[in-house]
Design a protein around this motif. Sequence first.
Motif, PDB file in Angstrom:
ATOM      1  N   ASP A   1       0.855  -1.182   0.000  1.00 21.32           N
ATOM      2  CA  ASP A   1       0.000   0.000   0.000  1.00 21.32           C
ATOM      3  C   ASP A   1       0.896   1.238   0.000  1.00 21.32           C
ATOM      4  OD1 ASP A   1      -1.637   2.172   0.711  1.00 21.32           O
ATOM      5  OD2 ASP A   1      -2.991   0.901   1.879  1.00 21.32           O
ATOM      6  N   LYS A   2       0.879   1.987  -1.097  1.00 17.82           N
ATOM      7  CA  LYS A   2       1.745   3.162  -1.228  1.00 17.82           C
ATOM      8  C   LYS A   2       1.468   4.199  -0.137  1.00 17.82           C
ATOM      9  CE  LYS A   2       2.435   3.132  -6.272  1.00 17.82           C
ATOM     10  NZ  LYS A   2       2.169   3.939  -7.495  1.00 17.82           N
ATOM     11  N   ALA A   3       0.199   4.351   0.228  1.00 13.49           N
ATOM     12  CA  ALA A   3      -0.154   5.354   1.231  1.00 13.49           C
ATOM     13  C   ALA A   3       0.496   5.033   2.574  1.00 13.49           C
ATOM     14  CB  ALA A   3      -1.672   5.443   1.374  1.00 13.49           C
ATOM     15  N   MET A   4       0.585   3.751   2.913  1.00 12.74           N
ATOM     16  CA  MET A   4       1.220   3.354   4.170  1.00 12.74           C
ATOM     17  C   MET A   4       2.720   3.634   4.134  1.00 12.74           C
ATOM     18  SD  MET A   4      -0.689  -0.159   5.315  1.00 12.74           S
ATOM     19  CE  MET A   4      -2.451  -0.188   5.684  1.00 12.74           C
ATOM     20  N   PHE A   5       3.360   3.420   2.992  1.00 13.44           N
ATOM     21  CA  PHE A   5       4.776   3.775   2.858  1.00 13.44           C
ATOM     22  C   PHE A   5       4.957   5.273   3.104  1.00 13.44           C
ATOM     23  CE2 PHE A   5       7.751   0.680   0.498  1.00 13.44           C
ATOM     24  CZ  PHE A   5       7.242  -0.407   1.179  1.00 13.44           C
TER      25      PHE A   5
ATOM     26  N   ALA B   1     -11.905  -2.371  -1.041  1.00 12.31           N
ATOM     27  CA  ALA B   1     -10.897  -1.318  -0.918  1.00 12.31           C
ATOM     28  C   ALA B   1     -10.488  -0.781  -2.288  1.00 12.31           C
ATOM     29  CB  ALA B   1      -9.667  -1.859  -0.192  1.00 12.31           C
ATOM     30  N   THR B   2      -9.863   0.365  -2.268  1.00 13.71           N
ATOM     31  CA  THR B   2      -9.251   0.930  -3.476  1.00 13.71           C
ATOM     32  C   THR B   2      -7.808   1.290  -3.140  1.00 13.71           C
ATOM     33  OG1 THR B   2     -10.116   3.115  -2.879  1.00 13.71           O
ATOM     34  CG2 THR B   2     -11.388   1.815  -4.463  1.00 13.71           C
ATOM     35  N   VAL B   3      -7.025   0.261  -2.876  1.00 16.43           N
ATOM     36  CA  VAL B   3      -5.624   0.448  -2.501  1.00 16.43           C
ATOM     37  C   VAL B   3      -4.827   0.961  -3.698  1.00 16.43           C
ATOM     38  CG1 VAL B   3      -3.539  -0.725  -1.694  1.00 16.43           C
ATOM     39  CG2 VAL B   3      -5.777  -1.388  -0.777  1.00 16.43           C
ATOM     40  N   ASP B   4      -3.958   1.928  -3.435  1.00 13.41           N
ATOM     41  CA  ASP B   4      -3.014   2.396  -4.450  1.00 13.41           C
ATOM     42  C   ASP B   4      -1.786   1.504  -4.332  1.00 13.41           C
ATOM     43  OD1 ASP B   4      -1.574   3.774  -6.324  1.00 13.41           O
ATOM     44  OD2 ASP B   4      -1.243   5.554  -5.086  1.00 13.41           O
ATOM     45  N   TRP B   5      -1.656   0.552  -5.254  1.00 15.23           N
ATOM     46  CA  TRP B   5      -0.681  -0.526  -5.110  1.00 15.23           C
ATOM     47  C   TRP B   5       0.690  -0.159  -5.651  1.00 15.23           C
ATOM     48  CZ3 TRP B   5      -1.603  -4.606  -2.161  1.00 15.23           C
ATOM     49  CH2 TRP B   5      -2.927  -4.953  -1.902  1.00 15.23           C
TER      50      TRP B   5
ATOM     51  N   ILE C   1      -7.713  -8.643  -3.394  1.00 10.17           N
ATOM     52  CA  ILE C   1      -7.890  -7.903  -2.146  1.00 10.17           C
ATOM     53  C   ILE C   1      -8.894  -6.770  -2.328  1.00 10.17           C
ATOM     54  CG2 ILE C   1      -6.733  -6.381  -0.490  1.00 10.17           C
ATOM     55  CD1 ILE C   1      -4.212  -8.122  -0.894  1.00 10.17           C
ATOM     56  N   ASN C   2      -8.773  -6.038  -3.413  1.00  8.89           N
ATOM     57  CA  ASN C   2      -9.739  -4.971  -3.669  1.00  8.89           C
ATOM     58  C   ASN C   2     -11.155  -5.514  -3.756  1.00  8.89           C
ATOM     59  OD1 ASN C   2      -7.684  -3.106  -3.673  1.00  8.89           O
ATOM     60  ND2 ASN C   2      -7.628  -2.822  -5.882  1.00  8.89           N
ATOM     61  N   GLN C   3     -11.298  -6.671  -4.413  1.00  8.42           N
ATOM     62  CA  GLN C   3     -12.626  -7.281  -4.544  1.00  8.42           C
ATOM     63  C   GLN C   3     -13.152  -7.786  -3.207  1.00  8.42           C
ATOM     64  OE1 GLN C   3     -14.396  -8.045  -8.455  1.00  8.42           O
ATOM     65  NE2 GLN C   3     -13.770  -9.993  -7.625  1.00  8.42           N
ATOM     66  N   ASN C   4     -12.294  -8.471  -2.464  1.00 11.10           N
ATOM     67  CA  ASN C   4     -12.726  -9.083  -1.203  1.00 11.10           C
ATOM     68  C   ASN C   4     -13.166  -8.053  -0.185  1.00 11.10           C
ATOM     69  OD1 ASN C   4     -11.784 -11.419  -2.387  1.00 11.10           O
ATOM     70  ND2 ASN C   4     -10.137 -11.779  -0.939  1.00 11.10           N
ATOM     71  N   THR C   5     -12.465  -6.927  -0.156  1.00  4.49           N
ATOM     72  CA  THR C   5     -12.650  -5.966   0.936  1.00  4.49           C
ATOM     73  C   THR C   5     -13.368  -4.690   0.519  1.00  4.49           C
ATOM     74  OG1 THR C   5     -10.509  -4.886   0.525  1.00  4.49           O
ATOM     75  CG2 THR C   5     -10.527  -6.811   1.997  1.00  4.49           C
TER      76      THR C   5
END
Length: 452
Positions: A192-196, A320-324, A314-318
């Motif tokens: 997750d780029k945002a977490m970095f 989410a819209t993670v910026d990968w 992961i995006n489908q399961n949760t």
Amino acid sequence: MKKKMLSLLLVSAMTATALAGCGSSEEAPASAPAESAPASEAASEAAPAESEAAGTEAAADDAAAPDYSGVELTYWSMWNAAEPQGQVLQEAADAFSEKTGAKINIEWKGRDIKTLIGPALDAGEDVDIFDTDYMMLTQQNDKYLADLTEMAAAADYEKHVMPILLENAKEWSNGKLKVMPYQPYTTGIWYDKAMFENAGVTETPETFDELLAVCEQLKASGVNPMTCNSDGVTLLYGYQLARYVGQDKVIEILDNADWANVPEAKKAADDIHTLFEKGYMSEYAPANYPEGQNEIGFGESCMILNASWIPNEINQNTGATVDWGFFPWPSVEGGVDGAEASMVGAQGFGIVDKSDAKQEAFDFILSVVTGENDLKMAEAVSSIPADTENTEWPEAVKGAEPYFKNMTKTYEWAVGLENNATYKEILQDNLIKLTKLELDGQGFIDAMAASK
């Protein structure tokens, strides 16, 4: 684990257990006319020209399309009709039928095709085309497959194929082309780029020591640096060991139970033990699939080592819209492999050698693995495009593009650690104990050596 019930409910609605998902594409904004004019007038003036151009283009397409009227092709598919891949394939089949007159009968076999196809062909089942993992297709089914080399040359097909995929495909069939790859994939660390950014991480790690430093920063920011599913422990250990000694040696160690005589085997075990001992892995890891990976979508964990279908899953399961982001598993001091080595694979189509319609089958497959249909497949499931002329990768996997194009060493899944049926369960059990800190590095080596 937070939101576990939501995760389970969402998983029940998944369209596929692996390699599945749903992507999106942006429409380019319509450009405004250079000079303003009444809309009706502009439309009436443009319509004849546009109509004429469209008619000319359609006539050219019809003239170029072969007439395959009366031809019927039977295609056994690894997908299900409701999956995004199945929907793209059905659209491609319908378009091919409309253009050429050929009828394509798709039988949706799902992932069981890998065990169904051999017995079916041995029994004389009428099948023209089938697909599965491209390595499995060639290595397990080579005797059933037609040589596509001449048809591929006539169509200039090879210019559309990534060199490493083409090289592998030919190597597995003694220099002949018997498989047409599609939906390529690779393995590395997805994050997750945002977490970095929140943790102040500005560079992706290239060495294992740098990975540990990044993990410390992420941990200090309040998130789990890494997570994994229980079936991902062989990936973790396999990649770390392969960085030290290479894939061939990894498989040799496994097949000969030569754990005690290879110092790097203990080093790799110590390294994985460190990730868990220092709290760089989620407290739930290794978790049952897909609970571990879903932690990233729920904002609990940052990184996972897995294949390029993981971001979309992961995006489908949760929801989410993670910026990968992506980077290869890091190198190690004194090791032999680095960013150039990873799992590089694809799904693949094969044509049954006994088919009476090989050219027709080839032309249909060519329409799927190149051009517009290949792009539709990539967009539908956020996968890597197979056609090298489709240069725009979906956002979820775009980070892997510069690395993928420079990979020269191909790993098998888990670097071959799951290939040996004799030791597969023993290895899995002992790796789980290693990650649960029930064994240290030496304890793991002793346990594996005792299994000989």
